[in-house]
Design a protein around this motif. Structure first.
Motif, PDB file in Angstrom:
ATOM      1  N   PRO A  54     -37.188  12.391   7.977  1.00 59.38           N
ATOM      2  CA  PRO A  54     -36.262  11.380   7.424  1.00 59.38           C
ATOM      3  C   PRO A  54     -34.949  11.958   6.936  1.00 59.38           C
ATOM      4  O   PRO A  54     -33.889  11.327   7.083  1.00 59.38           O
ATOM      5  N   LEU A  55     -34.977  13.162   6.350  1.00 58.68           N
ATOM      6  CA  LEU A  55     -33.744  13.772   5.866  1.00 58.68           C
ATOM      7  C   LEU A  55     -32.798  14.086   7.027  1.00 58.68           C
ATOM      8  O   LEU A  55     -31.589  13.835   6.947  1.00 58.68           O
ATOM      9  N   GLN A  56     -33.347  14.603   8.117  1.00 57.86           N
ATOM     10  CA  GLN A  56     -32.520  14.891   9.280  1.00 57.86           C
ATOM     11  C   GLN A  56     -31.978  13.615   9.912  1.00 57.86           C
ATOM     12  O   GLN A  56     -30.855  13.587  10.405  1.00 57.86           O
ATOM     13  N   GLN A  57     -32.797  12.544   9.899  1.00 56.18           N
ATOM     14  CA  GLN A  57     -32.333  11.275  10.442  1.00 56.18           C
ATOM     15  C   GLN A  57     -31.159  10.727   9.639  1.00 56.18           C
ATOM     16  O   GLN A  57     -30.184  10.228  10.213  1.00 56.18           O
ATOM     17  N   ARG A  58     -31.261  10.805   8.313  1.00 57.09           N
ATOM     18  CA  ARG A  58     -30.158  10.338   7.475  1.00 57.09           C
ATOM     19  C   ARG A  58     -28.902  11.167   7.712  1.00 57.09           C
ATOM     20  O   ARG A  58     -27.796  10.620   7.775  1.00 57.09           O
ATOM     21  N   ALA A  59     -29.085  12.488   7.842  1.00 58.41           N
ATOM     22  CA  ALA A  59     -27.933  13.353   8.096  1.00 58.41           C
ATOM     23  C   ALA A  59     -27.295  13.036   9.444  1.00 58.41           C
ATOM     24  O   ALA A  59     -26.070  13.016   9.577  1.00 58.41           O
ATOM     25  N   SER A  60     -28.144  12.755  10.443  1.00 59.43           N
ATOM     26  CA  SER A  60     -27.619  12.409  11.767  1.00 59.43           C
ATOM     27  C   SER A  60     -26.856  11.091  11.723  1.00 59.43           C
ATOM     28  O   SER A  60     -25.772  10.969  12.313  1.00 59.43           O
ATOM     29  N   ARG A  61     -27.402  10.094  11.021  1.00 64.89           N
ATOM     30  CA  ARG A  61     -26.709   8.812  10.898  1.00 64.89           C
ATOM     31  C   ARG A  61     -25.390   8.972  10.157  1.00 64.89           C
ATOM     32  O   ARG A  61     -24.387   8.330  10.487  1.00 64.89           O
ATOM     33  N   HIS A  62     -25.392   9.837   9.142  1.00 65.81           N
ATOM     34  CA  HIS A  62     -24.162  10.067   8.383  1.00 65.81           C
ATOM     35  C   HIS A  62     -23.092  10.702   9.273  1.00 65.81           C
ATOM     36  O   HIS A  62     -21.916  10.306   9.223  1.00 65.81           O
ATOM     37  N   ARG A  63     -23.491  11.680  10.107  1.00 62.81           N
ATOM     38  CA  ARG A  63     -22.529  12.315  11.005  1.00 62.81           C
ATOM     39  C   ARG A  63     -21.971  11.322  12.009  1.00 62.81           C
ATOM     40  O   ARG A  63     -20.769  11.301  12.276  1.00 62.81           O
ATOM     41  N   ARG A  64     -22.853  10.477  12.578  1.00 60.27           N
ATOM     42  CA  ARG A  64     -22.373   9.488  13.543  1.00 60.27           C
ATOM     43  C   ARG A  64     -21.449   8.475  12.880  1.00 60.27           C
ATOM     44  O   ARG A  64     -20.436   8.080  13.453  1.00 60.27           O
ATOM     45  N   GLY A  65     -21.808   8.049  11.658  1.00 61.54           N
ATOM     46  CA  GLY A  65     -20.945   7.118  10.940  1.00 61.54           C
ATOM     47  C   GLY A  65     -19.579   7.716  10.662  1.00 61.54           C
ATOM     48  O   GLY A  65     -18.550   7.034  10.815  1.00 61.54           O
ATOM     49  N   ARG A  66     -19.551   8.984  10.253  1.00 62.87           N
ATOM     50  CA  ARG A  66     -18.269   9.642  10.002  1.00 62.87           C
ATOM     51  C   ARG A  66     -17.466   9.779  11.290  1.00 62.87           C
ATOM     52  O   ARG A  66     -16.246   9.600  11.300  1.00 62.87           O
ATOM     53  N   GLN A  67     -18.155  10.076  12.395  1.00 60.12           N
ATOM     54  CA  GLN A  67     -17.480  10.173  13.688  1.00 60.12           C
ATOM     55  C   GLN A  67     -16.829   8.851  14.067  1.00 60.12           C
ATOM     56  O   GLN A  67     -15.670   8.813  14.512  1.00 60.12           O
ATOM     57  N   TYR A  68     -17.567   7.737  13.897  1.00 61.27           N
ATOM     58  CA  TYR A  68     -17.022   6.426  14.240  1.00 61.27           C
ATOM     59  C   TYR A  68     -15.844   6.074  13.341  1.00 61.27           C
ATOM     60  O   TYR A  68     -14.845   5.505  13.809  1.00 61.27           O
ATOM     61  N   ARG A  69     -15.954   6.396  12.059  1.00 60.90           N
ATOM     62  CA  ARG A  69     -14.855   6.087  11.143  1.00 60.90           C
ATOM     63  C   ARG A  69     -13.590   6.854  11.515  1.00 60.90           C
ATOM     64  O   ARG A  69     -12.484   6.291  11.513  1.00 60.90           O
ATOM     65  N   TYR A  70     -13.734   8.129  11.817  1.00 58.04           N
ATOM     66  CA  TYR A  70     -12.567   8.912  12.218  1.00 58.04           C
ATOM     67  C   TYR A  70     -11.999   8.412  13.541  1.00 58.04           C
ATOM     68  O   TYR A  70     -10.777   8.412  13.743  1.00 58.04           O
ATOM     69  N   GLY A  71     -12.892   7.998  14.466  1.00 61.92           N
ATOM     70  CA  GLY A  71     -12.419   7.455  15.730  1.00 61.92           C
ATOM     71  C   GLY A  71     -11.597   6.197  15.540  1.00 61.92           C
ATOM     72  O   GLY A  71     -10.526   6.030  16.141  1.00 61.92           O
ATOM     73  N   LEU A  72     -12.093   5.297  14.678  1.00 54.95           N
ATOM     74  CA  LEU A  72     -11.341   4.072  14.390  1.00 54.95           C
ATOM     75  C   LEU A  72     -10.025   4.383  13.693  1.00 54.95           C
ATOM     76  O   LEU A  72      -9.005   3.732  13.950  1.00 54.95           O
ATOM     77  N   LEU A  73     -10.044   5.388  12.814  1.00 53.83           N
ATOM     78  CA  LEU A  73      -8.813   5.768  12.127  1.00 53.83           C
ATOM     79  C   LEU A  73      -7.781   6.293  13.117  1.00 53.83           C
ATOM     80  O   LEU A  73      -6.589   5.970  13.019  1.00 53.83           O
ATOM     81  N   GLY A  74      -8.233   7.093  14.091  1.00 56.41           N
ATOM     82  CA  GLY A  74      -7.313   7.607  15.102  1.00 56.41           C
ATOM     83  C   GLY A  74      -6.686   6.489  15.911  1.00 56.41           C
ATOM     84  O   GLY A  74      -5.472   6.512  16.200  1.00 56.41           O
ATOM     85  N   ILE A  75      -7.493   5.481  16.295  1.00 53.54           N
ATOM     86  CA  ILE A  75      -6.960   4.341  17.041  1.00 53.54           C
ATOM     87  C   ILE A  75      -5.958   3.572  16.196  1.00 53.54           C
ATOM     88  O   ILE A  75      -4.900   3.149  16.684  1.00 53.54           O
ATOM     89  N   PHE A  76      -6.284   3.371  14.913  1.00 52.33           N
ATOM     90  CA  PHE A  76      -5.378   2.648  14.020  1.00 52.33           C
ATOM     91  C   PHE A  76      -4.051   3.390  13.879  1.00 52.33           C
ATOM     92  O   PHE A  76      -2.972   2.763  13.900  1.00 52.33           O
ATOM     93  N   ILE A  77      -4.102   4.718  13.761  1.00 54.22           N
ATOM     94  CA  ILE A  77      -2.865   5.501  13.634  1.00 54.22           C
ATOM     95  C   ILE A  77      -2.013   5.363  14.896  1.00 54.22           C
ATOM     96  O   ILE A  77      -0.791   5.205  14.827  1.00 54.22           O
ATOM     97  N   LEU A  78      -2.672   5.416  16.060  1.00 48.48           N
ATOM     98  CA  LEU A  78      -1.933   5.270  17.311  1.00 48.48           C
ATOM     99  C   LEU A  78      -1.258   3.905  17.397  1.00 48.48           C
ATOM    100  O   LEU A  78      -0.079   3.802  17.781  1.00 48.48           O
ATOM    101  N   LEU A  79      -1.992   2.843  17.040  1.00 53.34           N
ATOM    102  CA  LEU A  79      -1.405   1.498  17.073  1.00 53.34           C
ATOM    103  C   LEU A  79      -0.258   1.379  16.078  1.00 53.34           C
ATOM    104  O   LEU A  79       0.761   0.726  16.369  1.00 53.34           O
ATOM    105  N   ALA A  80      -0.424   2.002  14.908  1.00 55.20           N
ATOM    106  CA  ALA A  80       0.642   1.945  13.909  1.00 55.20           C
ATOM    107  C   ALA A  80       1.895   2.663  14.408  1.00 55.20           C
ATOM    108  O   ALA A  80       3.023   2.177  14.220  1.00 55.20           O
ATOM    109  N   LEU A  81       1.712   3.815  15.054  1.00 56.06           N
ATOM    110  CA  LEU A  81       2.867   4.529  15.596  1.00 56.06           C
ATOM    111  C   LEU A  81       3.533   3.713  16.703  1.00 56.06           C
ATOM    112  O   LEU A  81       4.771   3.642  16.782  1.00 56.06           O
ATOM    113  N   TRP A  82       2.724   3.118  17.550  1.00 57.27           N
ATOM    114  CA  TRP A  82       3.258   2.271  18.628  1.00 57.27           C
ATOM    115  C   TRP A  82       4.069   1.117  18.053  1.00 57.27           C
ATOM    116  O   TRP A  82       5.193   0.836  18.481  1.00 57.27           O
ATOM    117  N   GLN A  83       3.512   0.439  17.036  1.00 63.71           N
ATOM    118  CA  GLN A  83       4.217  -0.670  16.399  1.00 63.71           C
ATOM    119  C   GLN A  83       5.505  -0.189  15.736  1.00 63.71           C
ATOM    120  O   GLN A  83       6.545  -0.871  15.813  1.00 63.71           O
TER     121      GLN A  83
END
Length: 267
Positions: A3-32
């Motif tokens: 369970p501890l490894q599963q939580r750590a894996s979910r946390h890493r994936r969640g952080r990856q998705y958040r950073y990915g969305l942030l990168g897209i938002f930054i690109l759209l903001a620069l474009w705008q």
């Protein structure tokens, strides 16, 4: 995985998705920001909201989904043909010295030739039908993938092969039960990368006598200086690419749960 490894894996994936969305938002903001600053004429660089509205309009009237569907079928067919042809030759080069000496220089030579250079010959040989379009995608993916498959097989640890030989496994048994299972996660990752390359060839594949497809739609928009539609088509290809990439990641996790490195490599 505990369970501890599963939580750590979910946390890493969640952080990856958040950073990915942030990168897209930054690109759209620069474009705008560039659009608002009018660094380029509006007719050459539409704003993201205008592109989104145009994409929605094209999706509602069915033209975008229709063109994407045609291109998805072409890319998938060309890519699968490349995989079916690349794996046997990649295995031959990866496990036999003679195969590597015979084929590797030839494949290395051809892979540097741009697939677009073959279009005039493919038109002469195959006409202007679907075969020519599939051939462009096939050529763009096949030679690179074959060499990468061979490299994956050669990277299997030597200890695996020696241990199987000591236990009395024949050469065929070593290939089927040791080398291929050990190399498959890496081969899957190379296939994921190659699929991305295959999508880059769809525009040139649909340059000649095409009447449908997202590449055809992009080229038609460029002829009429419809830059908003051009942007919408390019972004649509990117969205499909992200979806296909995510499906490959999911497939890697389902097919190779016994290899932690395969899960990490496909993230």
């Amino acid at each position: 995985m505990n369970p501890l490894q599963q939580r750590a894996s979910r946390h890493r994936r969640g952080r990856q998705y958040r950073y990915g969305l942030l990168g897209i938002f930054i690109l759209l903001a620069l474009w705008q920001g560039v659009w608002l600053a009018q660094l380029f004429p509006a007719m050459f660089l539409p704003g993201p909201l205008a592109v989104a509205a145009r994409a929605q309009q094209l999706f509602i009237d069915g033209s975008l989904s229709r063109d994407l569907g045609v291109s998805i079928l072409r890319v998938t067919a060309g890519f699968l043909l490349a995989v079916l042809a690349a794996v046997p030759f990649g295995v031959l080069m990866g496990v036999t010295t003679r195969g590597r000496y015979l084929l590797a220089p030839l494949f290395s030579f051809i892979r540097y030739m741009p697939a677009t250079a073959f279009i005039p010959l493919l038109v002469l040989w195959m006409g202007i039908g679907e075969g020519q379009k599939l051939a462009v995608i096939f050529i763009g993916a096949y030679f690179h993938l074959t060499l990468m498959v061979a490299g994956c097989l050669r990277e299997v640890p030597k200890e695996f092969k020696e241990s199987a030989a000591i236990l009395g496994a024949t050469r065929v048994q070593r290939l089927l039960r040791v080398i291929l299972p050990a190399a498959l996660p890496a081969i899957w990752e190379k296939m994921r990368i190659t699929l991305g390359w295959a999508w880059t060839y769809i525009v040139v594949a649909e340059m000649v006598a095409a009447q449908s497809g997202i590449g055809f739609a992009i080229l038609r928009a460029s002829r009429y200086m419809d830059i908003t539609t051009l942007f919408a088509g390019v972004i649509a290809i990117g969205v499909v690419g992200i979806i296909s990439d995510a499906l490959f990641v999911l497939g890697g996790r389902l097919l190779f749960p016994y290899v932690p490195s395969a899960q990490e490599a496909t993230r």
